[in-house]
Design a protein around this motif. Sequence first.
Motif, PDB file in Angstrom:
ATOM      1  N   VAL A   9       0.844  -1.178   0.000  1.00  0.00           N
ATOM      2  CA  VAL A   9       0.000   0.000   0.000  1.00  0.00           C
ATOM      3  C   VAL A   9       0.885   1.234   0.000  1.00  0.00           C
ATOM      4  N   GLY A  10       0.497   2.225  -0.757  1.00  0.00           N
ATOM      5  CA  GLY A  10       1.286   3.444  -0.839  1.00  0.00           C
ATOM      6  C   GLY A  10       1.112   4.299   0.386  1.00  0.00           C
ATOM      7  N   ALA A  11       1.587   5.528   0.269  1.00  0.00           N
ATOM      8  CA  ALA A  11       1.591   6.412   1.422  1.00  0.00           C
ATOM      9  C   ALA A  11       0.183   6.652   1.949  1.00  0.00           C
ATOM     10  N   GLU A  12      -0.786   6.729   1.071  1.00  0.00           N
ATOM     11  CA  GLU A  12      -2.167   6.907   1.489  1.00  0.00           C
ATOM     12  C   GLU A  12      -3.024   5.918   0.725  1.00  0.00           C
ATOM     13  N   GLY A  13      -4.069   5.442   1.349  1.00  0.00           N
ATOM     14  CA  GLY A  13      -4.984   4.629   0.586  1.00  0.00           C
ATOM     15  C   GLY A  13      -5.369   3.333   1.247  1.00  0.00           C
TER      16      GLY A  13
ATOM     17  N   SER B  22      -5.991  -3.707   3.775  1.00  0.00           N
ATOM     18  CA  SER B  22      -4.855  -2.944   4.275  1.00  0.00           C
ATOM     19  C   SER B  22      -5.224  -1.468   4.244  1.00  0.00           C
ATOM     20  N   LEU B  23      -5.070  -0.844   5.377  1.00  0.00           N
ATOM     21  CA  LEU B  23      -5.389   0.576   5.476  1.00  0.00           C
ATOM     22  C   LEU B  23      -4.142   1.332   5.856  1.00  0.00           C
ATOM     23  N   HIS B  24      -3.890   2.398   5.120  1.00  0.00           N
ATOM     24  CA  HIS B  24      -2.734   3.222   5.455  1.00  0.00           C
ATOM     25  C   HIS B  24      -3.184   4.650   5.661  1.00  0.00           C
ATOM     26  N   THR B  25      -4.217   4.835   6.418  1.00  0.00           N
ATOM     27  CA  THR B  25      -4.691   6.174   6.715  1.00  0.00           C
ATOM     28  C   THR B  25      -4.740   6.355   8.223  1.00  0.00           C
ATOM     29  N   THR B  83       0.704   0.822   8.197  1.00  0.00           N
ATOM     30  CA  THR B  83      -0.370   0.014   7.622  1.00  0.00           C
ATOM     31  C   THR B  83      -0.987  -0.896   8.662  1.00  0.00           C
TER      32      THR B  83
END
Lengths: 164, 183
Positions: A9-13, B22-25, B83
């Motif tokens: 996963v990238g920086a946001e998302g 997968s969450l990257h926020t 993440t």
Amino acid sequence: MTGEVSHTVGAEGIAVRYGLEALRRDWRRCSVSSDFVGAASCEPRFAQRLVSGAVNELLELVYKVGEGGAASLRVSSAQEQASIMLELPLSAAARVALLQRLRELFGEDPQQVYLQQLGTDCEPEPLFGLLQLVVDFGASLQFQALADGIQLRLELDLAAGGGR
Amino acid sequence: MSATVVGDLEPNARIASMLEISLHTRPQWRAAHEVSQYVSRFLDKDLQRQCGSLRMAQAMAATIAYAVSELMENAAKYSVPGTVELKADMQEDEVIVTLCHAVAPAHASRYRDRAVYISQHDPAELLLATVEHNALSEGGGASGLGLLSLMSDYGARLGWLFEPQDSGADVRVTTQARLSIKH
């Protein structure tokens, strides 16, 4: 059930990985998933609907033609742009066929192809939804072969409801 | 800290996940409700088939949503930016929800100690003691009510895996909840 497809996963998302067998047990999982991804990936409501619609088209493609273990979807958004990437597992033969079809539809003049599809009495084109996103919403679509499938990337302009 | 397994978790289990998110926020806790509702809706059809009745399936879906929400909110308390990964699967007569995230070393030690304490005591007794403690405390109380409720009220089996990373910085924490499907 799990495939060999992987990504980061990238920086946001948000990224979601679906076991194909599980996705195929219930057609509604496509829309349930697209609504979730749309809501989780961006603001405001209009942008969420646009992303949701795009994701739904991609997941329905997975449902219709995917072969193998798992499909991966990644959505990121920043400054009114959304990027949606799908890694679709396919057999070698299906990969060749789908790549050919993608080139035919999204090659020189997608709008012309789109208009032809609207007027045809033939069986609906499985990729018609993607064609509509490109022509009506100005999305840009890129695709490339992978070792075990195809990667499709949609870029959406969330502000204008169209692409770059 | 060396790699540590606590509670009911098989560290080498190969769970073929139906769904992985997968969450990257940040902050992840905002996503907890959305993710929990999504997971329970995604599993809906399989739950109806496994449970044999709509009522039982709806109850199971609510339990799954609660479990996912609690795992994510718990992770949000300890996670460093990065993440968060959630996996959901159904195997025979149980639903397995697994959450992975990174935790700072200082928090990881306290988290592990808390997990060990929970795993070594009766969850119902712990839940009651925690509620009583919180009622008597001013300005806040002990955390972990959600996980204790998950174990005591919903019969979930919980397990944890704490894995220090090579960099010596953050600790990768896996929390797994196993929920029996009631027919």
